[in-house]
Design a protein around this motif. Sequence first.
Motif, PDB file in Angstrom:
ATOM      1  N   ARG A 181      45.540  46.499  44.019  1.00  0.00           N
ATOM      2  CA  ARG A 181      44.265  45.954  44.562  1.00  0.00           C
ATOM      3  C   ARG A 181      43.665  46.647  45.585  1.00  0.00           C
ATOM      4  O   ARG A 181      42.445  46.826  45.455  1.00  0.00           O
ATOM      5  N   ARG A 241      40.078  48.668  45.187  1.00  0.00           N
ATOM      6  CA  ARG A 241      38.710  48.179  46.138  1.00  0.00           C
ATOM      7  C   ARG A 241      38.080  49.474  46.551  1.00  0.00           C
ATOM      8  O   ARG A 241      36.940  49.393  46.980  1.00  0.00           O
ATOM      9  N   LEU A 254      37.981  42.993  41.407  1.00  0.00           N
ATOM     10  CA  LEU A 254      39.380  43.359  41.857  1.00  0.00           C
ATOM     11  C   LEU A 254      40.608  42.619  41.107  1.00  0.00           C
ATOM     12  O   LEU A 254      41.179  43.299  40.610  1.00  0.00           O
TER      13      LEU A 254
END
Length: 188
Positions: A42, A46, A55
């Motif tokens: 994640r 990002r 995401l």
Amino acid sequence: MAEQHHREVLETAPDWVLVGRATEGDTVAFAALVRRYAPMMRAYARRILPGTAELDDVVQETFITAWEQLETLENPDRVKSWLMRITSRKAVDRVRALRPHTDIAALEVPGPQHSDPPRRHEASAGVQALREALADLPDTERQCWVLREIGEYSYDEIAEQLELPASTVRGKLARARQHIIVRMEEWR
């Protein structure tokens, strides 16, 4: 009680054990991989995506792909880098999907007012010369040039797409541009 113990053991198991178990259909082992690597994936996504709305979708799509292709992983110890590569590709695909696209077929561009046959022939010959110059390039140089000049990709995007260091992409682009400049000299 036995299932709880199974989960606790898997949480500390090495990656290769989790991959082996997950390949055999053990969803608890795969869930341990998800818990282990989802936060890192994640965070990585990002850095690629322009916003945060996508995401979780990218991470989820990555794990779906990983579950479906787990048997293709040659080295179970490298599951982390494999997951990060899939995350990268999924995130870059999302960035591309967010870019505005124009349907070329829908464009109705009038021809130049002075589009006489000699000019059309010259333009056609120039396009053909560029095709030939591109065809003479090594595959990787041609791919770098097309992604940069036609696709308007950044150096980092090209590096990710072709799985090359950015410095290699810069060098290949420089060689491709030099080759095309030399080959297209008469069309300047």
